[in-house]
Write a protein that holds these residues in place. Structure first.
Motif, short mmCIF file in Angstrom:
data_model
loop_
_atom_site.label_atom_id
_atom_site.label_comp_id
_atom_site.label_asym_id
_atom_site.label_seq_id
_atom_site.Cartn_x
_atom_site.Cartn_y
_atom_site.Cartn_z
N GLN A 1 -3.29 -5.83 -6.20
CA GLN A 1 -3.68 -5.12 -5.46
C GLN A 1 -1.98 -3.82 -5.50
N GLN A 2 -2.34 -2.91 -4.86
CA GLN A 2 -1.18 -1.94 -4.76
C GLN A 2 0.19 -2.48 -3.67
N LEU A 3 0.91 -1.83 -3.64
CA LEU A 3 2.51 -2.56 -2.51
C LEU A 3 1.85 -1.86 -1.16
N ARG A 4 1.30 -0.70 -0.80
CA ARG A 4 0.86 -0.29 0.09
C ARG A 4 -0.30 -1.54 0.84
N ALA A 5 -0.76 -2.27 -0.24
CA ALA A 5 -2.32 -2.67 0.64
C ALA A 5 -1.71 -3.64 0.97
N VAL A 6 -0.51 -4.39 0.44
CA VAL A 6 -0.07 -5.86 1.28
C VAL A 6 0.58 -6.24 1.48
N ALA A 7 2.00 -4.33 1.53
CA ALA A 7 3.05 -4.32 2.99
C ALA A 7 3.03 -3.29 3.49
N GLY A 8 3.95 -2.93 4.34
CA GLY A 8 5.10 -2.07 5.10
C GLY A 8 5.86 -1.46 4.34
N VAL A 9 6.01 -0.58 3.31
CA VAL A 9 6.84 0.12 3.01
C VAL A 9 8.00 1.02 3.99
N SER A 10 9.07 1.18 3.96
CA SER A 10 9.62 2.13 5.15
C SER A 10 11.26 2.82 4.13
N VAL A 11 11.47 3.20 4.92
CA VAL A 11 13.20 3.94 4.07
C VAL A 11 13.69 3.90 5.35
N GLN A 12 14.57 3.07 5.15
CA GLN A 12 16.04 2.86 5.98
C GLN A 12 16.85 3.70 6.10
N ASP A 13 17.52 4.18 5.34
CA ASP A 13 18.72 5.20 5.24
C ASP A 13 18.67 5.56 4.27
N ALA A 14 19.55 6.78 3.63
CA ALA A 14 19.63 7.73 2.33
C ALA A 14 18.99 7.14 0.83
N ARG A 15 19.70 5.90 0.83
CA ARG A 15 19.79 5.04 -0.67
C ARG A 15 19.17 3.20 -0.23
N THR A 16 18.44 3.08 1.08
CA THR A 16 17.65 1.97 1.23
C THR A 16 15.86 1.61 1.57
N ILE A 17 15.40 1.49 0.79
CA ILE A 17 13.79 1.14 0.79
C ILE A 17 13.74 -0.33 1.33
N VAL A 18 13.24 -0.56 2.66
CA VAL A 18 12.60 -2.07 3.08
C VAL A 18 11.23 -2.34 2.78
N VAL A 19 11.26 -3.09 2.48
CA VAL A 19 9.38 -3.56 1.98
C VAL A 19 8.98 -4.45 2.57
N GLN A 20 7.69 -4.37 4.38
CA GLN A 20 7.67 -5.13 4.59
C GLN A 20 6.61 -6.23 4.23
N PRO A 21 6.57 -7.15 3.55
CA PRO A 21 5.10 -7.92 3.75
C PRO A 21 4.29 -8.38 5.20
#
Length: 168
Positions: free
Chosen positions: A37-57
């Motif tokens: 599955q695509q990542l967005r189907a199993v987890a929430g993807v957000s941008v914490q700051d200008a250089r950090t991506i947070v993935v929360q399944p």
């Protein structure tokens, strides 16, 4: 032609520009529950700051699969798993990486132009079967205007993406 332009826009959004963007990882394939599955189907993807991506399944049981998919994506950053979320800290872009991505943008734009030419040829072949010469000429002119407009949009998108990539 709109589908070609939309696909190009999607491909451009996947390119790292030095700033964190959820589109960099949303499309990644994750094996979860025995299915890819695509990542967005199993987890929430957000941008914490200008250089950090947070993935929360949404389910912690797929955390390891998500981490594995992020490692295999070769984004130039190592995912950090804290047991609840995965943080992906993107490194700053080097000049070498910027010029490489600029070449990738040019390749994607050329692929889009090739696709437009194929669609134009298909439409041109259909127009050739028209018996009325006036209608045929009108349709050919309209087709050429649509192709020119699409090529202009491709060039504009590529130029904007290159400028975004080269911005420090």
């Amino acid at each position: 032609m709109e589908k070609v332009l939309q696909h190009l826009k999607t491909e451009f959004s996947k390119l790292q520009t030095g700033r964190a963007n959820s589109a960099l990882v949303e499309h990644l394939e994750v094996t979860a529950y025995g299915v890819k599955q695509q990542l967005r189907a199993v987890a929430g993807v957000s941008v914490q700051d200008a250089r950090t991506i947070v993935v929360q399944p949404w389910d912690r049981s797929v955390l390891a699969s998500v981490e594995k998919a992020l490692q295999q994506a070769d984004l130039g950053a190592s995912p950090v798993n804290d047991g609840v979320v995965i943080r992906l800290s993107l490194p700053s872009m080097t000049e070498e990486r910027r010029t490489h991505l600029k070449k990738v943008v040019a390749t994607l734009a050329e692929d889009a132009r090739i696709s437009i030419r194929k669609h134009r040829q298909d439409a041109h072949d259909k127009i050739k079967t028209e018996k009325d010469e006036d209608v045929k000429e009108t349709l050919l002119e309209q087709l050429q205007k649509a192709v020119d407009a699409a090529n202009a949009k491709i060039a504009e998108s590529a130029k904007m993406k290159e400028d975004e990539l080269m911005k420090i």
